[in-house]
Write an enzyme that holds these catalytic residues in place. Structure first.
Site, PDB file in Angstrom:
ATOM      1  N   LYS A   1     -18.705 -14.290   2.665  1.00 62.84           N
ATOM      2  CA  LYS A   1     -19.829 -13.447   3.101  1.00 62.84           C
ATOM      3  C   LYS A   1     -20.734 -13.056   1.939  1.00 62.84           C
ATOM      4  O   LYS A   1     -20.389 -12.189   1.147  1.00 62.84           O
ATOM      5  CB  LYS A   1     -19.282 -12.190   3.793  1.00 62.84           C
ATOM      6  CG  LYS A   1     -18.524 -12.513   5.080  1.00 62.84           C
ATOM      7  CD  LYS A   1     -18.096 -11.284   5.825  1.00 62.84           C
ATOM      8  CE  LYS A   1     -16.932 -10.559   5.260  1.00 62.84           C
ATOM      9  NZ  LYS A   1     -15.618 -11.159   5.297  1.00 62.84           N
TER      10      LYS A   1
ATOM     11  N   GLY B   1      -9.888  -8.054  -0.708  1.00 60.10           N
ATOM     12  CA  GLY B   1      -8.700  -8.366   0.081  1.00 60.10           C
ATOM     13  C   GLY B   1      -8.261  -9.809  -0.065  1.00 60.10           C
ATOM     14  O   GLY B   1      -7.076 -10.090  -0.260  1.00 60.10           O
TER      15      GLY B   1
ATOM     16  N   ARG C   1       0.822  -1.218   0.000  1.00 60.80           N
ATOM     17  CA  ARG C   1       0.000   0.000   0.000  1.00 60.80           C
ATOM     18  C   ARG C   1       0.852   1.263   0.000  1.00 60.80           C
ATOM     19  O   ARG C   1       0.456   2.269  -0.579  1.00 60.80           O
ATOM     20  CB  ARG C   1      -0.953  -0.006   1.193  1.00 60.80           C
ATOM     21  CG  ARG C   1      -2.070  -1.003   0.996  1.00 60.80           C
ATOM     22  CD  ARG C   1      -3.193  -0.779   1.970  1.00 60.80           C
ATOM     23  NE  ARG C   1      -4.373  -1.479   1.504  1.00 60.80           N
ATOM     24  CZ  ARG C   1      -5.251  -2.082   2.288  1.00 60.80           C
ATOM     25  NH1 ARG C   1      -5.095  -2.050   3.591  1.00 60.80           N
ATOM     26  NH2 ARG C   1      -6.309  -2.676   1.784  1.00 60.80           N
TER      27      ARG C   1
ATOM     28  N   GLY D   1     -13.876  -3.835   0.295  1.00 63.59           N
ATOM     29  CA  GLY D   1     -15.257  -3.346   0.419  1.00 63.59           C
ATOM     30  C   GLY D   1     -15.564  -2.257  -0.595  1.00 63.59           C
ATOM     31  O   GLY D   1     -16.644  -2.233  -1.182  1.00 63.59           O
TER      32      GLY D   1
END
Ligand code: AMP
Length: 394
Positions: free
Chosen positions: A195, A351, A35, A375
């Site tokens: 999820k 991710g 990052r 997300g």
């Protein structure tokens, strides 16, 4: 129209850059500096054009309090090494000390502020905190794609006070993810992961765009159950059974090919598997759980991926962290890489997709674009204008 670095002359200006330095830490050391590296093009461009830069970011979830283990100081050190320049570090994220250090900055100098989330005002989008941050600089450059769906002070609050522009990293994310929403056809969307609630919005939006939707991972069992299949002890989200049924009906209605697994690798446990079988069919035995897609499914998914011009991939096809259950994820990634080599545009995100790409020996360059935001990329693919982007548009 998105305002970008092309729309400013930063010469002699103080520029506040919102970065995503939310790096994984292990015993106070940066475990992965990807990052930080991704933030370099924007920082370097602004420095080369004669600006001084003030960098800000969040790190972890300190809950609005100062906690030493979430300090950005290690990031300032790593950033200094990568830039081969001195990076000043302010122990405050706003207030008199930050103002003084920002005022003292000379052309080409770099200052990193302490973790924004040490102040509860960041998450609460407190206008006073946003005003304090904005007072440090002449303009904001937004480069934190990972939090672009959040209405936080550094995302949507600061642009109320000073002009705001997209940095190069954010610009790239928007460019490629938009090509997932306005694709060269046929579009193949391949979703996995555990999820289902985080991906339902994407499925619904993509039902109107994709020629094929391939669904694997833990989330597929809620759809299989809604389709009348036996799912054994597989992951199941009962709260989404009805939505799953509606999705299956809508896919039929719209003539979208929604492919669910037709065979699985099933096991008696994820952590300590003793019994591991291939089901041979779409049902999972009562005493087992589906942990990966198996050969016939891989074959079906491969064919769709290889016939697509645009591929969106988000989430692993199985519990890839255990190499016995990684074949499905690996085979799908292989197919996407092969399609990319043949000229398809591939956009991978989430991710865990990024972790799978690394863990299974692939490289980011094998794909057209690998999104940095989990997300955020899913929210983007739902087709919504995200708050942090809205404030950068004319
Ligand atoms: P998500 O954060 O929703 O993308 O989920 C990622 C996680 O899903 C990974 O850690 C995988 O191990 C897990 N996963 C993938 N397939 C399955 C499965 N069949 N059962 C349980 N977990 C799974």
């Amino acid at each position: 129209m998105l305002r970008t670095l092309n729309d400013i002359n930063p010469e002699g200006k103080r520029v506040l850059i919102r970065c995503d330095f939310n790096v994984p830490l292990k015993e106070g050391e940066i475990a992965d500096d990807t990052r930080i590296k991704k933030a370099l093009p924007t920082i370097n461009e602004l420095l080369e054009k004669g600006a001084s830069v003030i960098l800000m970011s969040h790190l972890g979830r300190p809950g609005g309090e100062k906690k030493a283990e979430f300090s950005l100081r290690p990031v300032s050190e790593r950033l200094g090494e990568l830039l081969e320049k001195d990076v000043k570090f302010c122990q405050q994220n706003a207030g008199p000390e930050a103002s003084r250090m920002a005022q003292d900055l000379k052309r080409g100098e770099i200052l990193l502020l302490e973790n924004l989330r040490f102040n509860p005002g960041e998450k609460e989008n407190d206008p006073v905190f946003a005003g304090e941050l904005a007072s440090l600089a002449d303009c904001l450059v937004q480069d934190a794609f990972g939090t672009i769906h959040r209405e936080h002070a550094s995302m949507t609050g600061v642009p109320e006070h000073i002009p705001a522009y997209a940095g190069r990293l954010l610009e790239k994310e928007i460019k490629y993810l938009t090509r997932g929403l306005k694709p060269e056809e046929p579009l193949c969307v391949c979703l996995g992961g555990a999820k289902i609630e985080t991906k339902i919005g994407v499925i619904e939006n993509m039902l109107g765009k994709a020629a094929s939707l391939l669904i694997g991972g833990g989330m597929c069992y809620t759809l299989l159950k809604a389709d009348g299949r036996e799912t054994g002890k597989s992951l199941l989200d009962n709260g989404y059974l009805q939505t799953a049924g509606n999705i299956l009906a809508k896919a039929k209605d719209k003539d979208v090919e929604l492919l669910l697994p037709v065979d699985h690798v099933a096991a008696d446990s994820i952590d300590n598997p003793v019994k591991v079988i291939k089901t041979g069919g779409a049902d999972v035995p009562e005493d087992l759980m589906g942990v990966d897609i198996s050969e016939r499914t891989i074959d079906n998914f491969r064919k769709k991926i290889l016939s697509a011009k645009t591929i969106v991939l988000n989430g692993p096809m199985g519990v890839f962290e255990n190499e016995r259950f990684a074949s499905g994820t690996k085979a799908v990634l292989e197919a996407v890489v092969e399609a990319t080599k043949k000229g398809a545009l591939s956009i991978a995100g989430g991710g865990d997709t990024v972790s799978a790409i690394k863990a299974l020996g692939f490289k980011e360059e094998d794909f057209t674009h690998v999104s940095t935001g989990g997300g955020a990329s899913l929210k983007f693919l739902e087709g919504k204008t995200l708050p942090g982007i809205r404030v950068l548009q004319d």
